[in-house]
Motif scaffolding. Sequence first.
Motif, PDB file in Angstrom:
ATOM      1  N   LEU A 167       0.834  -1.205   0.000  1.00  0.00           N
ATOM      2  CA  LEU A 167       0.000   0.000   0.000  1.00  0.00           C
ATOM      3  C   LEU A 167       0.867   1.252   0.000  1.00  0.00           C
ATOM      4  CD1 LEU A 167      -2.856  -0.839   2.564  1.00  0.00           C
ATOM      5  CD2 LEU A 167      -2.931  -0.945   0.071  1.00  0.00           C
ATOM      6  N   LYS A 168       0.336   2.308  -0.597  1.00  0.00           N
ATOM      7  CA  LYS A 168       1.033   3.602  -0.620  1.00  0.00           C
ATOM      8  C   LYS A 168       0.489   4.473   0.505  1.00  0.00           C
ATOM      9  CE  LYS A 168      -0.343   3.927  -4.848  1.00  0.00           C
ATOM     10  NZ  LYS A 168      -0.688   4.435  -6.199  1.00  0.00           N
ATOM     11  N   PHE A 181       6.800   2.480   7.838  1.00  0.00           N
ATOM     12  CA  PHE A 181       5.975   1.772   6.859  1.00  0.00           C
ATOM     13  C   PHE A 181       6.787   0.817   5.991  1.00  0.00           C
ATOM     14  CE2 PHE A 181       2.802   5.111   7.843  1.00  0.00           C
ATOM     15  CZ  PHE A 181       1.759   4.262   8.151  1.00  0.00           C
ATOM     16  N   LYS A 182       8.051   1.136   5.770  1.00  0.00           N
ATOM     17  CA  LYS A 182       8.905   0.185   5.055  1.00  0.00           C
ATOM     18  C   LYS A 182       9.051  -1.110   5.855  1.00  0.00           C
ATOM     19  CE  LYS A 182      11.692   3.528   2.460  1.00  0.00           C
ATOM     20  NZ  LYS A 182      13.043   4.136   2.326  1.00  0.00           N
ATOM     21  N   PRO A 188       5.922   4.307   1.639  1.00  0.00           N
ATOM     22  CA  PRO A 188       5.621   5.643   2.158  1.00  0.00           C
ATOM     23  C   PRO A 188       5.752   6.707   1.087  1.00  0.00           C
ATOM     24  CG  PRO A 188       7.805   4.951   2.854  1.00  0.00           C
ATOM     25  CD  PRO A 188       7.210   3.789   2.132  1.00  0.00           C
ATOM     26  N   ARG A 189       4.870   7.695   1.131  1.00  0.00           N
ATOM     27  CA  ARG A 189       4.907   8.825   0.207  1.00  0.00           C
ATOM     28  C   ARG A 189       4.788  10.113   1.022  1.00  0.00           C
ATOM     29  NH1 ARG A 189       6.081   5.287  -2.795  1.00  0.00           N
ATOM     30  NH2 ARG A 189       5.111   4.643  -4.760  1.00  0.00           N
ATOM     31  N   VAL A 205      -2.111   8.165  -3.184  1.00  0.00           N
ATOM     32  CA  VAL A 205      -1.849   7.318  -2.015  1.00  0.00           C
ATOM     33  C   VAL A 205      -3.155   6.601  -1.680  1.00  0.00           C
ATOM     34  CG1 VAL A 205       0.053   8.623  -0.989  1.00  0.00           C
ATOM     35  CG2 VAL A 205      -2.298   9.295  -0.488  1.00  0.00           C
ATOM     36  N   ASN A 206      -3.053   5.459  -1.024  1.00  0.00           N
ATOM     37  CA  ASN A 206      -4.297   4.751  -0.669  1.00  0.00           C
ATOM     38  C   ASN A 206      -4.374   4.385   0.808  1.00  0.00           C
ATOM     39  OD1 ASN A 206      -2.387   2.636  -0.835  1.00  0.00           O
ATOM     40  ND2 ASN A 206      -3.066   2.127  -2.923  1.00  0.00           N
ATOM     41  N   GLY A 207      -3.520   5.016   1.586  1.00  0.00           N
ATOM     42  CA  GLY A 207      -3.582   4.835   3.033  1.00  0.00           C
ATOM     43  C   GLY A 207      -2.879   5.985   3.719  1.00  0.00           C
ATOM     44  N   THR A 208      -3.128   6.148   5.013  1.00  0.00           N
ATOM     45  CA  THR A 208      -2.458   7.208   5.762  1.00  0.00           C
ATOM     46  C   THR A 208      -2.550   6.897   7.255  1.00  0.00           C
ATOM     47  OG1 THR A 208      -2.288   9.612   6.078  1.00  0.00           O
ATOM     48  CG2 THR A 208      -4.501   8.712   5.877  1.00  0.00           C
TER      49      THR A 208
END
Length: 331
Positions: A167-168, A181-182, A188-189, A205-208
């Motif tokens: 996921l981004k 997140f890695k 991660p973005r 992005v599709n998550g936070t």
Amino acid sequence: MFRFTAKALACAAILSCVGLVQAAEEPIIIKFAHVVADNTPKGQGALLFKKLAEERLPGRVKVEVYPNSSLFGDGKEMEALLLGDVQMLAPSLAKFEQYAKPVQLFDLPFLFDDMAAVDRFQASPQGRALLTSMESKNITGLAYWHNGLKVMSANKPLRDPADARGLKFRVQASAVLEEQFKAVRANPRKMSFAEVYQGLQTGVVNGTENTWSNYYSQKVHEVQKYMTESDHGLIDYMVITNTQFWKGLPADVRSELEKVMAEVSVEVNKQADALNQSAKQDIAKAGTTEIIELTPQQRAEWREAMRPVWKKFEKEIGAELIEAAEKSNQG
């Protein structure tokens, strides 16, 4: 002729003195900029600081509050402070890594068990020392303001670390948060707060990760199907000012503003949890997002997966500082 000139000079001198008095009576302008909405802990704190500062120092101080990145956004606000274009900010603690590496401590995942532990550490000598750790860079920390513990969101359920794989995730500009997140094989973005809604909406992005109040105020629940109550990290702020500006204030003004800041900080930190719980309820009522509660076992798995990040940043942050923060969990 001489008499006229002398009289003219005397009048000019009187007018000049009057002008100086008027200039001296001009209020000190404090521009307080931030990147979130008014109905968040930080937003409420900034407004309360304005109210009390202007009440206690009538005519001597004027506080102008600029919410929602309306004056400077995430990427520009620190530069603006150092240039003197703004006098007060309350950036997330994740924003200070380039100014003082030990402040990265606050980004370590699963370091604090709850907000009571955060309070104990921030009130400790080690926590207080971090406020003044950037004065050589012309940044003075005045207080810590709570937002709260972070939860994760995505368009798929996040129950186990493996669910995050691929996921981004939007992250703040923090090396620790990137590595967090890695560690669970996500991507991660870095993205400014003001761009998060559009980034999620368009699939950049599709998550936070964020707190309930920040999710609700930015309508993130409209573009995220799931939120996992992980409480894995902290979003707090350090209220900062330009050191040169702060030390240049009249002593009595600075002293009164310090008292106001201490009073406001108590109120902000008291209200932060209530605001987050209210926002969580509002998100649940909206019905657009499923809220996932982790079992103790699932939370332990996330903690274990992200724990290597501590070791990675131990040298930069300081092993003794990490140990002091971890001890704050013991009450």
